[in-house]
Design a protein around this motif. Structure first.
Motif, PDB file in Angstrom:
ATOM      1  N   TYR A  39     -14.130 -12.873   0.463  1.00  0.00           N
ATOM      2  CA  TYR A  39     -13.262 -12.653  -0.697  1.00  0.00           C
ATOM      3  C   TYR A  39     -13.038 -11.173  -0.998  1.00  0.00           C
ATOM      4  N   ALA A  40     -13.294 -10.311  -0.020  1.00  0.00           N
ATOM      5  CA  ALA A  40     -13.217  -8.868  -0.238  1.00  0.00           C
ATOM      6  C   ALA A  40     -11.899  -8.424  -0.856  1.00  0.00           C
ATOM      7  N   ASP A  41     -10.806  -9.009  -0.445  1.00  0.00           N
ATOM      8  CA  ASP A  41      -9.495  -8.596  -0.953  1.00  0.00           C
ATOM      9  C   ASP A  41      -8.923  -9.585  -1.967  1.00  0.00           C
ATOM     10  N   SER A  42      -9.742 -10.459  -2.465  1.00  0.00           N
ATOM     11  CA  SER A  42      -9.286 -11.516  -3.360  1.00  0.00           C
ATOM     12  C   SER A  42      -9.561 -11.174  -4.819  1.00  0.00           C
ATOM     13  N   PRO A  43      -8.660 -11.588  -5.705  1.00  0.00           N
ATOM     14  CA  PRO A  43      -8.947 -11.414  -7.132  1.00  0.00           C
ATOM     15  C   PRO A  43     -10.123 -12.285  -7.593  1.00  0.00           C
ATOM     16  N   ALA A  44     -10.538 -13.225  -6.760  1.00  0.00           N
ATOM     17  CA  ALA A  44     -11.661 -14.098  -7.094  1.00  0.00           C
ATOM     18  C   ALA A  44     -13.012 -13.483  -6.739  1.00  0.00           C
ATOM     19  N   LEU A  45     -13.013 -12.309  -6.114  1.00  0.00           N
ATOM     20  CA  LEU A  45     -14.271 -11.707  -5.651  1.00  0.00           C
ATOM     21  C   LEU A  45     -15.300 -11.569  -6.767  1.00  0.00           C
ATOM     22  N   ASP A  46     -14.918 -10.966  -7.875  1.00  0.00           N
ATOM     23  CA  ASP A  46     -15.893 -10.733  -8.937  1.00  0.00           C
ATOM     24  C   ASP A  46     -16.477 -12.037  -9.471  1.00  0.00           C
ATOM     25  N   LEU A  47     -15.639 -13.044  -9.622  1.00  0.00           N
ATOM     26  CA  LEU A  47     -16.153 -14.331 -10.097  1.00  0.00           C
ATOM     27  C   LEU A  47     -17.120 -14.932  -9.080  1.00  0.00           C
ATOM     28  N   GLY A  48     -16.849 -14.755  -7.802  1.00  0.00           N
ATOM     29  CA  GLY A  48     -17.772 -15.217  -6.765  1.00  0.00           C
ATOM     30  C   GLY A  48     -19.083 -14.450  -6.784  1.00  0.00           C
ATOM     31  N   LEU A  49     -18.986 -13.139  -6.997  1.00  0.00           N
ATOM     32  CA  LEU A  49     -20.204 -12.324  -7.093  1.00  0.00           C
ATOM     33  C   LEU A  49     -21.056 -12.743  -8.293  1.00  0.00           C
ATOM     34  N   ILE A  50     -20.381 -13.015  -9.405  1.00  0.00           N
ATOM     35  CA  ILE A  50     -21.109 -13.448 -10.600  1.00  0.00           C
ATOM     36  C   ILE A  50     -21.798 -14.784 -10.336  1.00  0.00           C
TER      37      ILE A  50
END
Length: 164
Positions: A91-102
């Motif tokens: 998800y490196a380039d995805s707007p969903a990255l931060d939610l996945g990290l959380i």
């Protein structure tokens, strides 16, 4: 074969979480570097410093027991961290990255909360009052980190919803 005791269970649990905390210290800088939101980067950086303190507290508990501070491989922590690394990669380039990290970070927090609660109960049953205090201090910080991640997730979720 020797029968295991509550003391053995406590020591094994300490080794397990000690391993986990050290793995988390290695993972948090990667998570902070990958995070897009400044609030999430800051939360990961803050928790990195807390985790270093958690390790020091665990070492105090080991010392009080007269046992060496050493880790015991924990497949659960390894799997959760591996999942976090996959989220970063996929998800490196995805707007969903931060939610996945959380979500990945909260999986770690929930694991730690359960372990610290169990260790605190064992320490209580063994009459290890100093260990109870040290474990409880870390437990409180882990629960606060989880709550902080919830708040960041809610803000991120709200922000993403407005952009749809």
């Amino acid at each position: 074969m020797q029968i295991k005791t509550v003391e053995d269970l406590f020591y094994d649990g300490l080794k397990d979480i000690y391993y986990g905390e050290n793995k988390i210290v290695a993972a948090l800088p990667k998570m902070a570097a990958a995070a897009k939101a400044a609030s999430l980067k800051a939360a990961f950086e803050k928790h990195l410093e807390q985790t270093k303190t958690h390790i020091q507290r665990l070492e105090q508990v080991f010392d009080a027991l007269g046992k060496p501070a050493k880790g015991k491989t924990c497949p659960a922590v390894d799997a959760i961290i591996e999942e976090g690394e996959q989220i970063i990669a996929e998800y490196a380039d995805s707007p969903a990255l931060d939610l996945g990290l959380i979500a990945g970070a909260q999986a770690v927090e929930h694991y730690e909360i359960v372990k610290y609660r169990a260790l605190k109960k064992l320490a209580t049953s063994l009459g290890l009052t100093d260990a109870v205090d040290l474990l409880d201090a870390t437990l409180q910080e882990e629960m606060q980190t989880d709550a902080d991640l919830d708040s960041i997730s809610d803000a991120e979720d709200s922000s993403k919803a407005k952009k749809r």
